[in-house]
Design a protein around this motif. Structure first.
Motif, mmCIF file in Angstrom:
data_model
loop_
_atom_site.group_PDB
_atom_site.id
_atom_site.type_symbol
_atom_site.label_atom_id
_atom_site.label_comp_id
_atom_site.label_asym_id
_atom_site.label_seq_id
_atom_site.Cartn_x
_atom_site.Cartn_y
_atom_site.Cartn_z
ATOM 1 N N LEU A 175 0.804 -1.220 0.000
ATOM 2 C CA LEU A 175 0.000 0.000 0.000
ATOM 3 C C LEU A 175 0.837 1.272 0.000
ATOM 4 N N PHE A 215 -12.125 3.198 1.749
ATOM 5 C CA PHE A 215 -10.702 3.035 1.438
ATOM 6 C C PHE A 215 -10.441 2.867 -0.053
ATOM 7 N N ALA A 223 -2.662 -2.933 11.040
ATOM 8 C CA ALA A 223 -2.783 -1.950 9.962
ATOM 9 C C ALA A 223 -1.526 -1.108 9.791
ATOM 10 N N PRO A 227 2.017 -2.022 5.940
ATOM 11 C CA PRO A 227 1.321 -1.592 4.715
ATOM 12 C C PRO A 227 1.133 -2.707 3.686
ATOM 13 N N LEU A 276 -1.889 -5.073 2.002
ATOM 14 C CA LEU A 276 -3.337 -5.041 1.840
ATOM 15 C C LEU A 276 -4.018 -6.140 2.650
ATOM 16 N N VAL A 314 -3.984 -5.246 6.419
ATOM 17 C CA VAL A 314 -4.848 -4.092 6.715
ATOM 18 C C VAL A 314 -6.315 -4.510 6.680
ATOM 19 N N GLN A 315 -6.700 -5.302 5.689
ATOM 20 C CA GLN A 315 -8.086 -5.760 5.597
ATOM 21 C C GLN A 315 -8.436 -6.697 6.741
ATOM 22 N N ALA A 335 -7.047 -6.703 9.656
ATOM 23 C CA ALA A 335 -7.094 -5.873 10.863
ATOM 24 C C ALA A 335 -8.467 -5.236 11.031
ATOM 25 N N PHE A 336 -9.005 -4.690 9.946
ATOM 26 C CA PHE A 336 -10.310 -4.024 10.051
ATOM 27 C C PHE A 336 -11.419 -5.033 10.323
#
Length: 747
Positions: free
Chosen positions: A423, A598, A669, A672, A674, A677-678, A680-681
């Motif tokens: 990212l 995002f 997150a 960096p 993807l 990060v996904q 994590a959310f």
């Protein structure tokens, strides 16, 4: 009172000294060896996508056969030099010198006579504005440093008017490794800092956050020591993503288990004066839910062993090791720390010994709703709402979750191009885009076809006529002047390199691979199609099939564990249903956020599976914490008062645990990547959703509405609570707002 005295056994003085000393020495030894090992995990970690595919995958077979032809494990780095104006042909001689310098970089495949260099190039683009080199990188264990040296060599050799990029599979891998670099330090610091701040705010204690954090860190260091050993022996495959998940999983789980024990310890300190008696009570009360919760997560993770994708399969034992040490630390190290500090662990708000005043039930304090005696604040109001309107509460909660789940229709979890995985700014990603403007997009990552020598010419012709293939040639060694033009033959097979006309990590390129696999068997039934694009396609396909296969296995296994734990059938079915709905809602909201907030290009195909395993396993954890306490209270008070009491007594600790776990997963997150990060959310949002709605409203309200039948077919369903207090809890009829026989009576 006599029963309580007999139960609160105090160990002899020698045992009170010896046991803590031994446990502390063992954990300090594990930390002293495991701590330094943390920085070494990268040396036994691999981010090679092909290594994670099963041996049965077509691209894996091609990869294995390809090594017989090349006798090298080299992966190509594509060096692209771009000028704003046309590059004259007379300059190509100077660029050839650069090619020789690139070939001299350590880690690059060395040339074999009669070739002067192993580097292919310079290759001038058709528009004359770019030059390309193909550099075979053989030191695959140190791709990051090799690519860095290539970038330095290029920058030092070209004029300021030329822009240089090092891309291709090697360049993208190097930038991916760079992105994972924060796992060794930044991720751990962010996660630990978040846990510490939350504990400080929740407990308003200076000492306790350190004790809980030390427990989590010691559990992680011990787990890392074992994971490193297994990975170095080749027993497990460690990747950057599983390394990051291990850290977060251990810190989050160990903190959750610690909070449950701490809550029981603080509760016991109000009823007994001796800190040893208090820790004994707390340990016995917390043992069953902690072990059951840990076992649930472990077995859910081990279900990943059924995966055909090695990256998924490897997380099973890695996560299992982490959770096992989290449970051990919470049940051995933390009790020692708590008993050493005693009430001072909660300073400045030390729990006071006030046994006679603390038990409102025994002293007949009058409360409006039975089961909420001594419960104050938010959880008293939540309990009152459930007691007054249980059916309305769970129906509204279910509607909210259902509305969130509608976002699943927007989920795009069919994989993303490799250029979108990182990212942050990436020289390799930028170079890939620039190279696509000046050269055939797939020149650095061709489709590799393995075919029978007798059918080679027909197969080559079929490849050349396939839409999406710009050119195709036999593999003849180095494919450079001075080498034979005849194809290399191994075991009666030859290789064909098909250059794609589109980016090798695009959907269009994957479509070309599908077409080749469908059409080429007509020419050669034994033909195999592989390469970088095929590897990505097989990875996504395998990940999607894993999702369909593993979800039912995980649900069934957890259901059986809950049945054994709660001695019931109906309650476990309810709990499994609740976490499944919570998962669907979390994934639905995540899909909307990914697409419209995002603006991610899609989602990794493994994200839904990993999100499911963590959300379901960890979501059941909180329901285990709740329902084991509800069952304990129901045996004394009756089911409906027991539900309210259990909710009130566990509300604060489970909410705190949920916030901590959400914060630790959110820390992913900072890497960096993807996928991380996904994940994590999804997990952070899902845990909060599960904590606030599912565990606080949906499960208690449904259980309260059903009543004693929730324990069917156990003795608690047949006979209710043995205590006379439960006599008023007549639960053979459904509870309603005005149903006097079933409604909790004032004490």
């Amino acid at each position: 009172m006599n029963n309580r005295v007999r139960r609160d056994w105090a160990p002899p003085r020698w045992l009170r000294i010896l046991l803590p000393a031994v446990l502390l020495i063992v954990w300090l030894a594990a930390a002293s060896f495991g701590g330094p090992t943390f920085g070494k995990l990268s040396s036994v970690s691999s981010n090679d996508q092909a290594a994670f595919l099963p041996a049965s995958a077509e691209s894996t077979k091609v990869n294995t056969l390809q090594k017989q032809f090349t006798d090298s494990k080299a992966i190509p780095a594509i060096v692209v030099l771009v000028s704003e104006s046309r590059i004259p042909n007379s300059d190509l001689a100077s660029y050839a010198k650069l090619g020789a310098k690139l070939g001299d970089v350590d880690g690059v495949q060395k040339s074999q006579p009669p070739a002067r260099t192993s580097v292919a190039g310079p290759i001038l683009s058709k528009d004359g504005k770019a030059v390309e080199f193909i550099v075979p990188v053989t030191d695959t264990n140190n791709v990051k440093s090799v690519v860095a040296n290539l970038r330095t060599a290029v920058t030092d050799a070209i004029p300021a008017s030329i822009t240089a990029y090092v891309t291709g599979p090697a360049g993208l891998t190097a930038d991916l490794v760079n992105a994972f670099g924060g796992i060794d330090g930044i991720l751990l610091l962010v996660a630990a800092g978040a846990v510490f701040l939350i504990l400080l705010l929740v407990y308003r204690s200076v000492v306790l956050p350190f004790l809980v954090l030390f427990t989590s860190i010691f559990a992680l260091t011990a787990a890392i020591l074992l994971v490193y050993a297994f990975a170095s022996w080749g027993w497990i495959t460690l990747s950057g993503q599983s390394q990051g998940i291990l850290s977060i999983l251990v810190i989050g789980a160990a903190t959750d288990y610690s909070l449950l024990l701490v809550a029981r310890y603080r509760e016991s300190l109000r009823h007994v004066e001796s800190k040893w008696a208090a820790i004994g009570r707390a340990w016995r009360a917390a043992l069953e839910p902690i072990v059951a919760s840990g076992a649930t997560v472990i077995i859910a993770l081990l279900c990943l062993l059924f995966s055909d994708l090695n990256s998924n399969k490897s997380l099973g034992p890695i996560g299992t090791i982490g959770i096992a040490f989290a449970v051990l630390a919470a049940l051995s190290l933390l009790p020692v720390l708590l008993v050493l500090f005693g009430r001072a662990a909660f300073w400045p708000f030390r729990p006071k010994y006030a046994a006679e005043e603390s038990d409102d039930l025994e002293h007949g304090h009058v409360e409006a709703v039975r089961g909420l005696e001594g419960i104050h604040g938010l959880w008293r109001r939540v309990g009152g709402l459930i007691a007054r309107r249980p059916r309305v509460t769970w129906i509204v909660s279910l509607l909210v979750l259902g509305a969130c789940a509608l976002g699943l229709l927007q989920l795009q979890a069919n994989g993303v191009p490799q250029t979108d995985v990182v990212l942050t700014a990436s020289n390799a990603v930028d170079g890939q885009k620039v190279a696509a403007k000046h050269f055939p997009s797939g020149s650095g990552s061709p489709v590799v076809i393995v075919t029978d020598r007798s059918k080679a010419d027909a197969t080559l012709a079929a490849v050349k006529t396939t839409t999406g293939i710009s050119s195709a040639t036999f593999y003849t060694g180095n494919n450079r002047p001075g080498t034979t033009s005849e194809p290399v033959v191994k075991d009666g097979r030859v290789l064909i390199d098909g250059v794609l006309s589109t980016e090798p990590d695009s959907d269009a390129a994957e479509k070309v691979v599908r077409v080749l696999r469908a059409q080429l068997p007509k020419t050669d039934p034994g033909v195999l199609v592989g390469g970088v694009t095929a590897t990505a396609l097989d990875t996504n396909t395998t990940a999607q099939s894993d999702l369909v296969k593993i979800i039912p296995i995980v649900l069934l296994v957890i259901l059986l564990i809950l049945m054994l734990l709660l001695r019931s059938i109906l309650a476990p079915v309810l709990l499994i249903g609740s976490v499944a709905v919570s998962y669907a809602a979390s994934l639905g909201v995540s899909a909307v956020v990914f697409n419209h907030v995002f603006r991610f290009p899609g989602a990794d195909a493994a994200v839904p599976l990993f999100g499911f395993v963590f959300l379901v396993a960890l979501g059941v954890d909180y329901n285990i914490f709740l329902m084991t306490r509800v069952r304990e209270e129901s045996m004394k008070l009756g089911t409906r008062p027991g539900i309210l009491r259990g909710l009130g007594m566990t509300g604060s600790v489970i909410t705190s645990a949920g916030i901590v776990l959400a914060a630790t997963f959110a820390a992913l997150a900072v890497i960096p990547i993807l996928f991380l990060v996904q994940l994590a959310f999804i997990v952070a949002f899902g845990v909060l959703l599960d904590t606030v709605i599912v565990r606080s409203l949906l499960v208690p309200a449904v259980s309260y509405d059903i009543g004693r039948a929730i324990w069917w077919p156990s003795k608690l369903w047949k006979h209710g609570a043995p205590s006379p207090r439960a006599a008023t809890d007549n639960e053979h009829t459904r509870t309603g707002r005005h149903a006097k026989p079933d409604h909790p009576k004032p004490v």
